[in-house]
Design a protein around this motif. Structure first.
Motif, PDB file in Angstrom:
ATOM      1  N   ILE A   1       3.621  -5.885  27.418  1.00 27.96           N
ATOM      2  CA  ILE A   1       4.135  -5.423  26.130  1.00 27.96           C
ATOM      3  C   ILE A   1       3.382  -4.165  25.707  1.00 27.96           C
ATOM      4  CG2 ILE A   1       4.967  -7.649  25.275  1.00 27.96           C
ATOM      5  CD1 ILE A   1       2.390  -7.928  23.674  1.00 27.96           C
TER       6      ILE A   1
ATOM      7  N   ILE B   1      11.237 -10.654  23.531  1.00 31.06           N
ATOM      8  CA  ILE B   1      10.807  -9.256  23.511  1.00 31.06           C
ATOM      9  C   ILE B   1      12.071  -8.401  23.470  1.00 31.06           C
ATOM     10  CG2 ILE B   1       9.667  -7.393  24.766  1.00 31.06           C
ATOM     11  CD1 ILE B   1       7.834  -9.414  26.052  1.00 31.06           C
TER      12      ILE B   1
ATOM     13  N   ASN C   1       7.535  -2.334  21.731  1.00 25.85           N
ATOM     14  CA  ASN C   1       8.313  -3.570  21.821  1.00 25.85           C
ATOM     15  C   ASN C   1       8.324  -4.342  20.508  1.00 25.85           C
ATOM     16  OD1 ASN C   1       6.861  -3.787  25.009  1.00 25.85           O
ATOM     17  ND2 ASN C   1       9.045  -3.462  24.688  1.00 25.85           N
TER      18      ASN C   1
END
Length: 524
Positions: A505, A492, A509
């Motif tokens: 997330i 990520i 991202n």
């Protein structure tokens, strides 16, 4: 399509002993059919179905003269025992540990990796000569190596990557595509599934897999999946504790019985390693007796001899009873009790939630550990197979068929299912995963698996992706990404994820798997 026969060699590189299992498969019409259950396949250097992880070096420490059982025999030679290298796996990764245990400091990390690499080279050469009977392996040979699960979870998987590299380098052939890796708990669960030990367990309660190795113990918690028979991962906990440590404790007891000068052991630590071989025999004999009877006592005797460099001889017949064993290893038993308590706390499960405890690994037959687990969880909940030390390598032998047929892994490393109020409030499917330069994948408001296998919810056409690489969990308005112990990692915004941990997330991202990039989009 013609039928191809594949020979699979499964190798378990333990702290005290290595094991080799062999199985055969036939490939026909795109399916893999196993021809025989994985069987122990000992080589000439093996002893009692296993290869002692020992090397005997030349005096200059440059050349290995002998390995395996014969190398261990030199521990009885007062002039040559210091040329024996043994029990080096616990030292792997000690440079990354802030406060390593004494048994992790016998060698430095580079030495431990070097000895592992050397033993690997000899093992592979012997397999090629005795089992393959050809000068080179070809596409009909497959190798599966097991590894401690914490190597993948800790330090960004640095130790596992190094281990994989030395294995690849140990082969003369270019067979990278024919080498597979599987964590030790996964191998154990596969063997338990295939042998039917998990068939009648309580699927509503938590199964605790206690893998007691030579130098480390990993405890994995999960629930048996009623559809796949595998283990839905809830968490793991491990500490540097193992059956090999009992050998050294009992070796110290034997040294006292022989009245060995303490200074002699300080000057020549290999004496304690030599006595450890006698200690193991006494430990195994007492444990076997105690596990065979409901109650009672046990006793074993062994004549132990140590010759010092000045030719002084220390010899005595040492008696080991269950009472003496428990006194000599009291500190280790307390350590195991603490380990189990820490595991339950870290895994957020109570003893009442445990439906069954499955013991595997080389230290699984220590009667004090078995009895303590029975005391905590109940006698009927502790499962111990006939050969718990072989379950990991046996299970690894089954892995090829699952890889070939895209069967999900025996342990699914993922976060817990959403339940109760959160599930009741779950929103409609409003998220999608957009592949950069590619298609958009709609995400269900639950689990979504990603990987190279076509059976995934999102199949990724990327050779650097693992078969079952990652998982996206949509829980109402929140989305989490979990790496499923993949080989090359999940990222990520450029940061590699710790396998098994859930990361929040958002559409901001960037997600990367192999060479493929994704980002989350909201379709509200």
């Amino acid at each position: 399509m013609s039928k191809d026969q594949i020979t699979v060699f499964a190798v378990d590189c333990g702290a005290t002993n290595w094991r080799l299992f062999r199985s055969s498969y036939v490939i026909d019409k795109g399916r893999a059919t196993i021809l025989n259950t994985p069987q122990c396949s000992p080589l000439t250097s093996f002893s009692n179905r296993q290869l002692p992880a020992a090397l005997f070096f030349s005096p200059d420490n440059e050349k290995v003269e002998i390995f395996g059982e014969t190398a261990l025999s030199y521990l009885e030679d007062e002039e040559k025992r210091q040329q024996v290298c043994y029990f080096f796996k616990p030292s792997i990764g000690n440079h990354l540990i802030s406060n390593p245990c004494p048994h992790q400091l016998h060698y430095d990390h580079q030495q431990a990796m070097r000895y592992t690499s050397i033993l690997l080279g000899h093992l592979i050469t012997q397999i090629r000569k005795e089992k393959w009977r050809a000068s080179q392996f070809n596409q009909n040979a497959r190798f599966i190596f097991t590894y401690p699960v914490h190597w993948a979870f800790e330090n960004d998987g640095e130790i596992l990557k190094e281990f994989k590299q030395i294995i690849t380098d140990a082969f003369l052939e270019e067979i990278d595509d024919y080498i597979t890796f599987i964590s030790e708990p996964e191998g154990a669960v596969l063997a338990l599934m295939e042998t039917g030990i998990l068939k009648d367990v309580d699927t509503e309660k938590v199964t605790l897999l206690v893998d007691v190795g030579g130098s480390t113990t990993d405890i994995v918690a999960g629930k048996i999946n009623v559809h796949s028979g595998g283990l839905d991962f809830l968490g793991r906990y491990g500490e540097p504790f193992g059956g090999g440590l009992y050998d050294f404790e009992i070796a110290s007891f034997i040294a006292d019985q022989l009245n060995l000068p303490e200074q002699a052991i300080v000057e020549d630590p290999s004496i304690l390693i030599s006595l450890g071989l006698h200690a193991r025999r006494l430990k195994e004999s007492v444990s076997q007796q105690m596990l065979q009877v409901e109650s009672g006592s046990a006793s074993a005797n062994r004549t132990c001899t140590v010759i010092l460099g000045d030719s002084q001889i220390y010899r005595s017949t040492v008696q080991m009873t269950d009472k003496i064993f428990e006194q000599a290893t009291h500190g280790l038993h307390e350590q195991f009790k603490s380990l189990l308590n820490n595991a339950l706390k870290n895994l957020h499960v109570s003893a009442e939630e445990i439906g069954q405890v499955v013991l595997v690994g080389g230290g699984a037959k220590l009667y004090t550990l078995v009895n303590y687990l029975r005391e905590i969880f109940g006698p009927g909940k502790v499962l111990l197979s006939d050969n718990p030390d072989e379950l990991v390598s046996m299970g690894a032998g089954y892995q090829f068929g699952r890889d070939f047929d895209d069967i999900p892994p025996s342990i699914v490393f993922s976060v817990e299912e959403i339940t109760g109020e959160v599930a009741a409030q779950a929103a409609p499917d409003v998220y999608a995963l957009q592949e950069v330069g590619g298609q958009k994948h709609k995400l269900r408001n639950s689990k979504n698996t990603l990987g190279r296998a076509v059976s995934n919810d999102i199949a990724i056409n990327d050779q650097k992706s693992s078969r079952f690489h990652a998982e996206i969990n949509v829980q109402g308005s929140e989305v989490f990404l979990v790496d499923l112990a993949s080989t090359n990692g999940t990222f990520i915004d450029g940061k590699r994820l710790t396998p098994g941990e859930a990361y929040f997330i958002s559409p901001q991202n960037q997600i990367q798997i192999g060479d493929t990039e994704f980002f989350l989009i909201s379709e509200e």
